[in-house]
Design a protein around this motif. Structure first.
Motif, short mmCIF file in Angstrom:
data_model
loop_
_atom_site.label_atom_id
_atom_site.label_comp_id
_atom_site.label_asym_id
_atom_site.label_seq_id
_atom_site.Cartn_x
_atom_site.Cartn_y
_atom_site.Cartn_z
N UNK A 49 0.90 -1.38 0.01
CA UNK A 49 -0.10 -0.06 0.03
C UNK A 49 0.98 1.14 0.03
N UNK A 50 0.68 2.18 -0.71
CA UNK A 50 1.47 3.31 -1.05
C UNK A 50 0.81 4.51 -1.37
N UNK A 51 1.33 5.65 -1.51
CA UNK A 51 0.55 6.92 -2.04
C UNK A 51 0.78 7.84 -0.84
N UNK A 52 0.55 9.44 -1.20
CA UNK A 52 0.70 10.26 -0.40
C UNK A 52 -0.57 10.30 0.50
N UNK A 53 -0.49 11.02 1.72
CA UNK A 53 -1.80 11.01 2.50
C UNK A 53 -2.96 11.20 1.83
N UNK A 86 -8.20 -2.27 4.19
CA UNK A 86 -6.81 -2.57 3.58
C UNK A 86 -6.22 -1.15 3.10
N UNK A 87 -7.14 -0.08 3.17
CA UNK A 87 -6.74 1.22 2.59
C UNK A 87 -5.93 2.01 3.85
N UNK A 88 -6.29 1.36 5.09
CA UNK A 88 -5.58 2.14 6.09
C UNK A 88 -4.46 1.33 6.84
N UNK A 89 -3.99 0.19 6.25
CA UNK A 89 -2.95 -0.60 6.62
C UNK A 89 -1.83 -0.81 5.78
N UNK A 90 -0.72 -1.23 6.07
CA UNK A 90 0.30 -1.54 5.27
C UNK A 90 -0.09 -3.02 4.73
N UNK A 97 -2.27 -8.08 6.52
CA UNK A 97 -2.12 -9.76 6.85
C UNK A 97 -2.22 -9.97 8.20
N UNK A 98 -1.43 -9.13 9.17
CA UNK A 98 -1.50 -9.33 10.67
C UNK A 98 -3.09 -9.29 11.16
N UNK A 99 -3.65 -8.27 10.84
CA UNK A 99 -5.13 -7.78 11.28
C UNK A 99 -5.88 -9.07 10.51
N UNK A 115 4.60 0.74 11.51
CA UNK A 115 4.57 0.03 10.12
C UNK A 115 3.35 -0.39 9.95
N UNK A 116 2.57 -0.37 10.92
CA UNK A 116 1.02 -1.27 10.60
C UNK A 116 0.30 -0.24 9.58
N UNK A 117 0.62 0.90 9.23
CA UNK A 117 0.01 1.68 8.48
C UNK A 117 0.66 1.94 7.46
N UNK A 118 0.16 2.54 5.99
CA UNK A 118 0.88 2.80 4.85
C UNK A 118 2.12 3.83 5.34
N UNK A 119 3.19 3.70 4.90
CA UNK A 119 4.54 4.46 5.14
C UNK A 119 4.42 5.85 5.22
N UNK A 120 3.57 6.65 4.34
CA UNK A 120 3.40 7.96 4.44
C UNK A 120 2.41 8.34 5.45
#
Length: 375
Positions: A4-8, A79-83, A88-90, A299-304
């Motif tokens: 999952x990537x992209x700006x906020x 999925x949009x709120x998580x890496x 996968x962990x959730x 790192x639970x959320x997307x890196x940005x």
């Protein structure tokens, strides 16, 4: 699997599209549970900032009350709120309820038809993602609580973020062991095990561990907060005397086994000024371990959406045993960051981890400033 990537702003756009698709797929009755008023509005706001990690009603529309197509849309929003690793962990923790049911010989109830139910994970959207400048969503159930606030097309808050696991480890074929939160525990054990005598003395708060995270499921963390007892972290207290007594018995037995006094709980209480050993007082290799450990939370959320934290100012505070697989608790605390982990229950095979931002949980201060500027 793609990350999952992209700006906020891009992530916010994906969240908005996914939330809108889910809401539009709901019936009128389902919307009454799953779609509430915008953040900041009275009853809806009071509900938005309530969160739980016990097997209680988290508020919203449970997956089990949705058709498969609706469930898929709910998981898409999730999925949009998580890496990818976070998702996968959730997803693993949700399915892990079946494992816990087996551990308990399929015998618990806790006032529900099935105590350990993968269908009892709740989604609720606050506001209209397609129209409102401010909207929010949350997803939660046993051992999961995820909370997001969006303002003017950007994700502005991603905490509290809670993940737990019971059992912490279980056997798999071929002699393997599945441990969904292994790194949260193992990296901390490696770090504390690497400390010399002086460092360890500064990091160790107590030689016994509390039976839960100290911050509990409070909306805001404040200095002096002590660990909440188990009956107080559910949505209300059980009306059924038998269930209420059982919960109290479980709580009291855990406290007795932990052996903490009232003074011990006071000593472990939350503080505004972090306690423990700072990253600045660690060696280069220890700081690398600290950074990796912090990342198991952010790192639970997307890196940005993850904060860039000053490791020099992160404090490690420890309570309990430093021997792997024995009961312990740790706290990581620094500017805009608080993480807690405990693993004491079920013979140190039941873990809780939470990432919080005491300055921005639920985006409360950001939301207040936004509302003031609009008026």
């Amino acid at each position: 699997m793609s990350e999952v990537s992209g700006s906020p702003a891009v992530i916010a756009e994906r969240m908005g599209a996914a939330a809108t698709a889910w809401v539009e797929a709901l019936s009128a009755d389902q919307r009454a549970a799953g779609w509430w008023a915008s953040p900041g509005d009275g009853v809806a706001e009071a509900e938005r900032v309530r969160w739980f990690y016990t097997p209680t009603d988290h508020g919203g529309l449970p997956l089990g009350a949705q058709r498969p197509a609706q469930q898929r849309l709910a998981m898409r929003l999730l999925s949009t709120g998580l890496s990818t690793a976070g998702y996968v962990t959730v997803a693993t923790i949700m399915g892990w309820e079946n494992v816990l049911d087996l551990v308990e010989d399929f015998g618990q109830s806790w006032g529900r038809e099935r105590a350990r139910d993968p269908g009892l994970y709740y989604l609720r959207v606050f506001g209209d993602p397609s129209l409102d400048r401010t909207w929010a969503w949350r997803f939660g159930g046993h051992h999961i609580s995820l909370n997001y606030l969006l303002i003017d097309g950007e994700v502005r808050a991603v905490t509290p973020c809670f993940l737990g696991v019971d059992p912490a480890g279980a056997p798999a074929l071929g002699g393997a062991t599945i441990r969904p939160l292994a790194a949260v525990e193992d990296l901390a054990q490696q770090l504390v095990g690497s400390l010399d005598g002086d460092q360890r003395q500064r990091a160790l708060l107590l030689d016994r561990a509390p039976t839960d995270i100290v911050g509990g499921n409070r909306t805001r963390i404040a200095a002096g907060d002590r660990m909440l007892r188990l009956p107080d972290v559910w949505r209300g207290h059980f009306a059924d005397p038998e269930l209420a007594a059982r919960l109290t018995t479980v709580s009291e037995a855990a406290e007795a086994a932990a052996g903490l006094t009232d003074d011990d709980h006071a000593h472990l209480a939350m503080t505004d000024v972090p306690r423990g050993l700072t990253g600045a007082e660690m060696t280069t290799s220890q700081r690398e371990l600290l950074g990796s450990l912090v990342s198991t939370y952010t790192d639970r959320v997307p890196s940005t959406l993850a904060p860039d934290l000053p490791l020099d100012e992160i404090h490690l505070a420890w309570a309990g045993s430093i021997v792997p697989r024995e009961p312990h608790y740790y706290r990581l605390q620094g500017p805009g960051f608080l993480a807690e982990w405990d693993i004491t229950q079920r013979g140190a095979n039941h873990g809780h981890s939470v990432w919080r931002d005491p300055t921005n949980d639920f985006g409360l201060d950001v939301l207040a400033a936004h509302r003031r500027s609009d008026h």
